[in-house]
Design a protein around this motif. Sequence first.
Motif, PDB file in Angstrom:
ATOM      1  N   SER A  94     -30.721  49.274  55.278  1.00 23.10           N
ATOM      2  CA  SER A  94     -29.757  49.106  56.140  1.00 23.10           C
ATOM      3  C   SER A  94     -29.693  50.119  57.287  1.00 23.10           C
ATOM      4  CB  SER A  94     -28.173  49.221  55.428  1.00 23.10           C
ATOM      5  OG  SER A  94     -27.141  48.826  56.328  1.00 23.10           O
TER       6      SER A  94
ATOM      7  N   CYS B  34     -25.893  47.618  60.039  1.00 28.13           N
ATOM      8  CA  CYS B  34     -24.744  47.868  59.423  1.00 28.13           C
ATOM      9  C   CYS B  34     -23.454  46.841  59.921  1.00 28.13           C
ATOM     10  CB  CYS B  34     -24.401  49.277  59.747  1.00 28.13           C
ATOM     11  SG  CYS B  34     -22.559  49.741  59.229  1.00 28.13           S
TER      12      CYS B  34
ATOM     13  N   SER C  26     -23.647  48.113  54.510  1.00 27.60           N
ATOM     14  CA  SER C  26     -23.327  49.023  55.729  1.00 27.60           C
ATOM     15  C   SER C  26     -23.859  50.602  55.661  1.00 27.60           C
ATOM     16  CB  SER C  26     -21.790  49.067  55.930  1.00 27.60           C
ATOM     17  OG  SER C  26     -21.283  49.994  54.763  1.00 27.60           O
TER      18      SER C  26
ATOM     19  N   TYR D  73     -30.826  44.850  57.393  1.00 25.89           N
ATOM     20  CA  TYR D  73     -29.669  44.649  58.107  1.00 25.89           C
ATOM     21  C   TYR D  73     -29.082  45.536  59.131  1.00 25.89           C
ATOM     22  CZ  TYR D  73     -29.403  40.569  54.796  1.00 25.89           C
ATOM     23  OH  TYR D  73     -29.580  39.451  53.689  1.00 25.89           O
TER      24      TYR D  73
ATOM     25  N   ALA E 294     -30.131  53.232  52.704  1.00 27.25           N
ATOM     26  CA  ALA E 294     -29.250  53.293  54.171  1.00 27.25           C
ATOM     27  C   ALA E 294     -29.477  54.394  54.839  1.00 27.25           C
ATOM     28  CB  ALA E 294     -27.654  53.106  53.830  1.00 27.25           C
TER      29      ALA E 294
END
Length: 595
Positions: free
Chosen positions: A228, A258, A540, A256, A160
């Motif tokens: 992310s 978040c 996320s 992806y 992330a």
Amino acid sequence: MDPKKRKVDSENRRFLAEWTEEYCFTLPDRPQAVPVCLICNKTVAIVKSGNLKRHYETTHQQFHKNFPLGSKARKEKHQAYLSSYKKSTKLLVRCMSEQEKSTEAALRVCWTLNKHQKPFSDSEIVKESRSNTRRTEILAADIKNTLFELLQKAPCYAIALDESCDIVDDEQMSIFVRFLDIECQIFREELLAVLPLKGNTRGEDLFKVIDEFITKSNISYDKMVSLSTDGAPAMISKEKGVVKRIRDKNLGLISYQCIIHQAALCGKLSATLKEVMESLVKLINFKRSHSALQHRYFKEFLSECDSAYSDLLQHNNVRWLSKGQVIERFWLIKEHVTSFLQNLDTQGARKHFEFIKNKRNMLIVAFLKDILKYLNALNTELQGNGKLICDLIQSVSAFRRKLDIFEKDIARQEFIRFPTILEYKKENSVEDIAVFVKFLADLKNEFATRFQDFAEVSKLSPFLKSPFEVDVAAEWTDVAAKLFNLSKPSLQMEIIDLQEDLSLQMYKTVSTEEFWAKHVPEKYENCKKLAINLATMFGSTYVCETSFSKMHLLKNKYRSRLTDAHLEDTLRICCSSREPNYKKLAQDCRCSFSH
């Protein structure tokens, strides 16, 4: 040819007890120790009777005459020498232990200070003389080295990343990693790095910094299962974005935006609702920021009225929950705000008073209070460390279904789920109802559009959460085989075996992560690989956002000269889920003795 050099260590020589009586030597109880003379404290290089005898006869002839071998006086003298030697060595060991304990305590204090984002100079609180900065470097280095060792052993990992400016406008990119700790059999979320960005922050610039770090750290792109991001153009651009460039390194990468950011974007206001919200924000700013004197009078007025709150909240676009909290506070003290405005004889006050007395405006505020409360509840539910992506998707799916109920409730003017509108008890025009219904319809479309990327992973959630109930012939097995490069036939056979495995039935009540990490055996290879990959994925960038909050506390206007390296060290300690081995670090530190 030269003769081979003699290796004394390989001769396995032993110190004999009678040598103490004959030559006044003893052997310290520590590895690779050499004999020590009890009389003069000198040592010999080799544990050999000839060396001990030579030293004794050439150096201590007078002792031999005064204390003949076998005499009572000699035995008493030996005991005195041994007692004195043991006392002196015990003192040295105790000093070493005290120094290690002192260092260990200092490291623990340093850890606590950094956990609470305190400056290095706060170590003076506990009267430490050593540099707190150096101890922070030691602790952070230990955490980092351990993290990289665990990461090398992990079957896969997820990333992330997000970026933000610090107090001096230096761009900092926060990178977090989630992986299965093979040693402890738990999933960890740890700060991988804080990378300073100098100059431009385009997609190619961000990727260059990330790639240099990953290459230097010997981290494999192939083990990266998902990425992310916050959805910024530099991250997701189709041509030069970070995601695209990392996917070039790993074609199977799942990426992806978040979930929390997307949910917040779905709730953006438009048209009439936005206009009313902006007017309300202007009213609040008029109360709080128009005049310091007026703000003081307003707070005193609320206090005299025994108001539930002593002030209004100011709106902040950056904060996820701001709009809902601002309206919630305003509505609870609306009557007091109205009375205060009515008593002010200014043009601005009259304008805001007319806004509050407008029934349609207040009806819209009532609607916003209710719907934003639901959106804020969803946002809060999505926040937090250690959240599985399947749990986040589940929360969003549930909210999407609730929107259908909300829309029907408004259209029928029942307002069962909108208590503030019901409480307001004003006439509701068809036009107002149409505005609310349209907003809810647009909200449903936004959620449907923005969360399409999660459709495939959502099909795998039942397997991760309830493997004993899934249908092995359903569509989700095709999705699993495609996303994670698994053999569909092998996966299906393993699921059947797993569902019939009575020894695993007893672990139904444990957490999802614990079940797959600790209790499912390796013979279910495909099942376990699929589950661990899903449990590893970030849904996320919440962990990055929390690190920025800590960064702004650490590098503030009083510590603006904090270097990038020290910022990363302190953040690494703040965000770490494990503590270092203080005793080992204390033993490794070179203790300086005072004389």
